[in-house]
Write an enzyme that holds these catalytic residues in place. Structure first.
Site, PDB file in Angstrom:
ATOM      1  N   HIS A 195       0.820  -1.213   0.000  1.00 44.07           N
ATOM      2  CA  HIS A 195       0.000   0.000   0.000  1.00 44.07           C
ATOM      3  C   HIS A 195       0.855   1.265   0.000  1.00 44.07           C
ATOM      4  O   HIS A 195       0.414   2.314  -0.448  1.00 44.07           O
ATOM      5  CB  HIS A 195      -1.007  -0.028   1.149  1.00 44.07           C
ATOM      6  CG  HIS A 195      -2.125  -0.978   0.862  1.00 44.07           C
ATOM      7  ND1 HIS A 195      -2.110  -2.278   1.288  1.00 44.07           N
ATOM      8  CD2 HIS A 195      -3.245  -0.830   0.113  1.00 44.07           C
ATOM      9  CE1 HIS A 195      -3.195  -2.887   0.841  1.00 44.07           C
ATOM     10  NE2 HIS A 195      -3.903  -2.039   0.125  1.00 44.07           N
ATOM     11  N   ARG A 302     -10.824   3.773  -1.268  1.00 43.53           N
ATOM     12  CA  ARG A 302     -10.279   3.037  -0.109  1.00 43.53           C
ATOM     13  C   ARG A 302     -10.506   3.854   1.168  1.00 43.53           C
ATOM     14  O   ARG A 302      -9.661   4.669   1.541  1.00 43.53           O
ATOM     15  CB  ARG A 302      -8.782   2.794  -0.303  1.00 43.53           C
ATOM     16  CG  ARG A 302      -8.415   1.803  -1.404  1.00 43.53           C
ATOM     17  CD  ARG A 302      -6.900   1.642  -1.463  1.00 43.53           C
ATOM     18  NE  ARG A 302      -6.487   0.467  -2.189  1.00 43.53           N
ATOM     19  CZ  ARG A 302      -6.026   0.474  -3.442  1.00 43.53           C
ATOM     20  NH1 ARG A 302      -5.926   1.597  -4.104  1.00 43.53           N
ATOM     21  NH2 ARG A 302      -5.653  -0.660  -4.014  1.00 43.53           N
ATOM     22  N   ARG A 337     -15.692   1.516  -0.824  1.00 42.29           N
ATOM     23  CA  ARG A 337     -15.371   0.228  -0.195  1.00 42.29           C
ATOM     24  C   ARG A 337     -15.412   0.385   1.328  1.00 42.29           C
ATOM     25  O   ARG A 337     -14.866   1.340   1.865  1.00 42.29           O
ATOM     26  CB  ARG A 337     -13.986  -0.237  -0.626  1.00 42.29           C
ATOM     27  CG  ARG A 337     -13.589  -1.534   0.080  1.00 42.29           C
ATOM     28  CD  ARG A 337     -12.319  -2.098  -0.457  1.00 42.29           C
ATOM     29  NE  ARG A 337     -11.153  -1.368   0.011  1.00 42.29           N
ATOM     30  CZ  ARG A 337      -9.910  -1.670  -0.355  1.00 42.29           C
ATOM     31  NH1 ARG A 337      -9.705  -2.656  -1.211  1.00 42.29           N
ATOM     32  NH2 ARG A 337      -8.890  -0.998   0.102  1.00 42.29           N
ATOM     33  N   GLU A 437     -11.026 -11.350  -3.735  1.00 39.11           N
ATOM     34  CA  GLU A 437      -9.609 -11.205  -3.389  1.00 39.11           C
ATOM     35  C   GLU A 437      -9.049 -12.497  -2.805  1.00 39.11           C
ATOM     36  O   GLU A 437      -7.841 -12.655  -2.653  1.00 39.11           O
ATOM     37  CB  GLU A 437      -9.432 -10.107  -2.335  1.00 39.11           C
ATOM     38  CG  GLU A 437     -10.044  -8.793  -2.725  1.00 39.11           C
ATOM     39  CD  GLU A 437      -9.730  -7.702  -1.731  1.00 39.11           C
ATOM     40  OE1 GLU A 437      -8.747  -7.001  -1.928  1.00 39.11           O
ATOM     41  OE2 GLU A 437     -10.491  -7.550  -0.755  1.00 39.11           O
ATOM     42  N   ASN A 460      -4.455  -7.507  -6.278  1.00 43.11           N
ATOM     43  CA  ASN A 460      -3.305  -7.375  -5.367  1.00 43.11           C
ATOM     44  C   ASN A 460      -3.366  -8.471  -4.317  1.00 43.11           C
ATOM     45  O   ASN A 460      -2.380  -9.157  -4.045  1.00 43.11           O
ATOM     46  CB  ASN A 460      -3.318  -6.008  -4.665  1.00 43.11           C
ATOM     47  CG  ASN A 460      -3.328  -4.863  -5.653  1.00 43.11           C
ATOM     48  OD1 ASN A 460      -2.957  -5.040  -6.809  1.00 43.11           O
ATOM     49  ND2 ASN A 460      -3.762  -3.695  -5.220  1.00 43.11           N
ATOM     50  N   ASP A 461      -4.542  -8.607  -3.723  1.00 46.59           N
ATOM     51  CA  ASP A 461      -4.692  -9.650  -2.711  1.00 46.59           C
ATOM     52  C   ASP A 461      -4.933 -11.021  -3.331  1.00 46.59           C
ATOM     53  O   ASP A 461      -4.445 -12.026  -2.822  1.00 46.59           O
ATOM     54  CB  ASP A 461      -5.839  -9.297  -1.756  1.00 46.59           C
ATOM     55  CG  ASP A 461      -5.381  -8.295  -0.712  1.00 46.59           C
ATOM     56  OD1 ASP A 461      -4.228  -8.434  -0.236  1.00 46.59           O
ATOM     57  OD2 ASP A 461      -6.140  -7.376  -0.380  1.00 46.59           O
ATOM     58  N   ARG A 471       2.431  -9.795   0.098  1.00 45.82           N
ATOM     59  CA  ARG A 471       2.601  -8.737  -0.912  1.00 45.82           C
ATOM     60  C   ARG A 471       3.559  -7.637  -0.493  1.00 45.82           C
ATOM     61  O   ARG A 471       3.984  -6.843  -1.318  1.00 45.82           O
ATOM     62  CB  ARG A 471       1.240  -8.157  -1.340  1.00 45.82           C
ATOM     63  CG  ARG A 471       0.527  -7.412  -0.253  1.00 45.82           C
ATOM     64  CD  ARG A 471      -0.915  -7.121  -0.642  1.00 45.82           C
ATOM     65  NE  ARG A 471      -1.085  -5.782  -1.198  1.00 45.82           N
ATOM     66  CZ  ARG A 471      -2.258  -5.213  -1.387  1.00 45.82           C
ATOM     67  NH1 ARG A 471      -3.376  -5.858  -1.093  1.00 45.82           N
ATOM     68  NH2 ARG A 471      -2.349  -4.014  -1.892  1.00 45.82           N
ATOM     69  N   CYS A 508      -9.861  -4.048  -9.936  1.00 45.67           N
ATOM     70  CA  CYS A 508      -9.352  -2.806  -9.350  1.00 45.67           C
ATOM     71  C   CYS A 508      -7.978  -2.956  -8.703  1.00 45.67           C
ATOM     72  O   CYS A 508      -7.520  -2.044  -8.017  1.00 45.67           O
ATOM     73  CB  CYS A 508     -10.352  -2.222  -8.364  1.00 45.67           C
ATOM     74  SG  CYS A 508     -10.703  -3.317  -6.991  1.00 45.67           S
TER      75      CYS A 508
HETATM   76  C1  PEP Z   1      -6.637  -5.474  -4.151  1.00 50.15           C
HETATM   77  O1  PEP Z   1      -6.390  -6.242  -3.225  1.00 50.15           O
HETATM   78  O2  PEP Z   1      -6.395  -5.734  -5.352  1.00 50.15           O
HETATM   79  C2  PEP Z   1      -7.252  -4.160  -3.874  1.00 50.15           C
HETATM   80  C3  PEP Z   1      -7.654  -3.379  -4.851  1.00 50.15           C
HETATM   81  O3  PEP Z   1      -7.355  -3.764  -2.579  1.00 50.15           O
HETATM   82  P1  PEP Z   1      -6.101  -3.249  -1.713  1.00 50.15           P
HETATM   83  O4  PEP Z   1      -4.948  -3.029  -2.640  1.00 50.15           O
HETATM   84  O5  PEP Z   1      -6.536  -2.011  -1.034  1.00 50.15           O
HETATM   85  O6  PEP Z   1      -5.878  -4.382  -0.774  1.00 50.15           O
HETATM   86 MG    MG Z   2      -7.240  -5.896  -1.276  1.00 50.38          MG
END
Ligand code: PEP
Ligand code: MG
Length: 580
Positions: A195, A302, A337, A437, A460-461, A471, A508
């Protein structure tokens, strides 16, 4: 000249002098003192209190206007604690009774207080533990004459135009870097999809993370060239290299100008398929970038960033104001979200199950919200109230089973009834979607899709959990592979589940804003992308040069490749293909 290599963030280049933040692992000395030295030792402690107060005062007056109101309250609370007899007078008693140095007495008394606060029933009082730790740390640094360590202790003048070199930065700290006029940062640790990296991209700030030796090899005032695209940091470059980089900078500006010409173009493939491009935002400050990109709306807001850099959670009223501000300034849809706290997104204050939430597999995101309805309900109320001012949807992060959806839907229903009873306006037909996710959710997407109005793939997750790699851990960063066949299969499965249920599916995660993956995602059938606003035009450019039927065939070769290297080769071939 020294070259260091890591993971690049952003597509820009920054040139500036280094400001090295040292780590704050304080080794507290412990030694006996003579009876005759007791008064002098107490005097040292009093001086430390005075200096620390003065530093807090400077910090308070130098807070930028845009800083959340809570930041000021946070500092004031710490100043008050500096005068608290329980901390200072009791430490003095220890100096006298045990004849020990001030650092040791203070550390001991601070530990006593922390223990007391930890046992408090009241969550607010429990949270005071963190304040005690903060203040103690500052006092210790003053006693031991250690210069500043953390970003929030420095002011604009120290950092203006500088490139911060640090072992690591938290997402919360990164939120402040632009306000302090820092031009870039480089860190020993970290990865491209942490993040911290996501926030840096949203600030349009080039950075390089995962450099390992940065704090070892770079010293204050070294001249640095940070190349976010290549992931390199050049230390004290030669004149010739510097000139080359200045030329590259002007090329980047030219490219930005070219991209700006695409702003008004319809986002449509060569064969006429309309592709929706939405933006991800963390705070209202990004709205101007969203507008500049001409994104169709916000596909991921977010909200957890509203909870950072403060000493307690925002109230419902405060959340409502923040959501309304974003919703009313955007013409298109805004997907809000619900709180996705945990993992590397950490808060300063204490809350139940905080430790568990900080593990990527712990009680975080929707799990935390469902276990602590007292936190979740005010947020749901605030979002519903904001829905009266625009086209709002609610999105639930990190779903892993259908029960969680049922529970959230029930809470939303309850909250709507409460608002209705009080004659408070909201959109009664507000859409509720879920983030995919967790691999379990992707596999069960067909079932989840029946309960939800839309799905959004959080790659991402999803990649983190599918490939079992943290990550934020750069040691396993090399395994983070968006085109791993397992990942592509899951993405494809979710898109198909959405088609069967006749509900929209968006993506996303950071993958959506990386042009390397635009064609493969189109090949898998994705038609809604949500990304950092600064990348919308790059992705649009790729879409304008893509034919969905042709990439479907090329994409099959990527999906069917037998090794990661072959998959990458196929991906590069697909990306390089001139389509018409
Ligand atoms: C993701 O996990 O892809 C996502 C968009 O949420 P974050 O990056 O805030 O965990
Ligand atoms: Mg996420």
């Amino acid at each position: 000249m020294l070259s260091l290599f890591g993971s690049g963030i952003g597509r820009g280049i920054a040139i500036g002098q280094a400001y090295v933040l040292r780590q704050s692992d304080i080794q507290t000395p412990h030694y006996p003192i003579k009876k005759a030295d007791i008064d002098a030792e107490i005097e040292r402690l009093h001086n430390a209190v005075k200096n620390t107060k003065a530093k807090y005062q400077t910090l308070l007056t130098s807070l930028p206007k845009s800083a959340p109101k809570e930041s000021g309250a946070f500092i004031e609370a710490h100043m008050l604690m500096l005068s608290d007899p329980l901390l200072i007078d009791e430490s003095i008693k220890i100096i006298r009774s045990d004849r020990v140095n001030a650092e040791h007495a203070l550390t001991q008394q601070s530990a006593n207080l922390v223990k007391v606060f930890e046992q408090m029933q009241d969550a607010y009082l429990r949270a005071k533990k963190t304040d005690v730790e903060h203040v103690t740390n500052r006092l210790l640094r003053s006693l031991m004459s250690i210069v500043s360590h953390s970003l929030d202790e420095l002011n604009d003048d120290d950092l203006k135009g500088k490139i911060v070199v640090s072992r690591d930065l938290t997402p919360a700290e990164t939120m402040f870097v632009k306000e302090q006029k820092i031009v870039s940062f480089v860190t020993d640790l970290g990865s491209q999809i942490s993040h911290t990296a996501i926030v840096a991209r949203s600030l349009k700030m080039p950075a390089v993370v995962g450099l390992h030796g940065a704090t070892k090899y770079i010293t204050d005032d070294d001249l640095l060239v940070v190349d976010g695209m290549r992931g390199t940091v050049l230390v004290n470059p030669t004149e010739r290299v510097l000139k080359e980089y200045k030329q590259r900078l002007s090329k980047i500006r030219q490219r930005e100008k070219h991209l700006a010409t695409l702003t008004r173009r319809l986002s449509k493939t060569l064969d006429g398929e309309r592709i929706q491009l939405l933006a991800n935002v963390e705070t209202a400050k990004e709205i101007s970038a969203v507008k500049k990109s001409n994104a169709a709306g916000i596909g991921l807001y977010r909200t957890e960033y509203l909870f950072m850099n403060r000493d307690k959670a925002p109230t419902e009223a405060e959340q409502f104001r923040a959501y309304k501000k974003i919703v009313s300034s955007i013409d298109g849809p805004v997907v809000i979200r619900t709180l996705d706290i945990g993992g590397d997104k950490r808060l300063d204050f204490n809350y139940p199950n905080k430790k568990s939430s900080e593990s990527p597999l712990g009680l975080r995101a929707v799990r935390l919200c469902l276990n602590h309805v007292e936190v979740f309900k005010p947020q749901l109320r605030a979002i519903l109230r904001a829905s009266a001012f625009g086209k709002v949807s609610i999105m639930i992060p990190m779903i892993s089973n259908v029960d969680e959806i049922d529970q959230v839907l029930n809470l939303i229903k309850q909250t709507k009834a409460e608002l209705k009873a009080k004659n408070i306006d909201f959109d009664s037909r507000i859409k509720v979607g879920g983030m995919i996710e967790v691999p379990a959710a992707a596999i069960m997407a067909d079932v989840l899709a029946k309960k939800l109005d839309f799905l959004s793939i959080g790659t991402n997750d999803l990649i983190q959990y599918t490939l079992a790699i943290d990550r934020v851990d750069d040691a396993v960063n090399y395994l983070y592979d968006p085109i791993h066949p397992a990942v592509l299969k899951l993405i494809s499965q979710v898109i198909k589940a959405g088609e069967r249920a006749n509900i929209p599916v968006s993506l996303c995660g950071e993958m959506a804003g990386n042009v390397r993956y635009t064609r493969i995602l189109l090949a898998l059938g994705l038609r809604n992308f949500s990304m950092d606003a600064n990348y919308v035009l790059d992705v649009k450019e790729k879409i304008l040069a893509t034919d969905t039927q042709q990439v479907k065939k090329l994409g099959n070769r990527v999906i069917k490749a037998s090794t990661p290297i072959k998959a990458r080769e196929q991906l590069e071939a697909m990306n390089a293909a001139e389509l018409s």
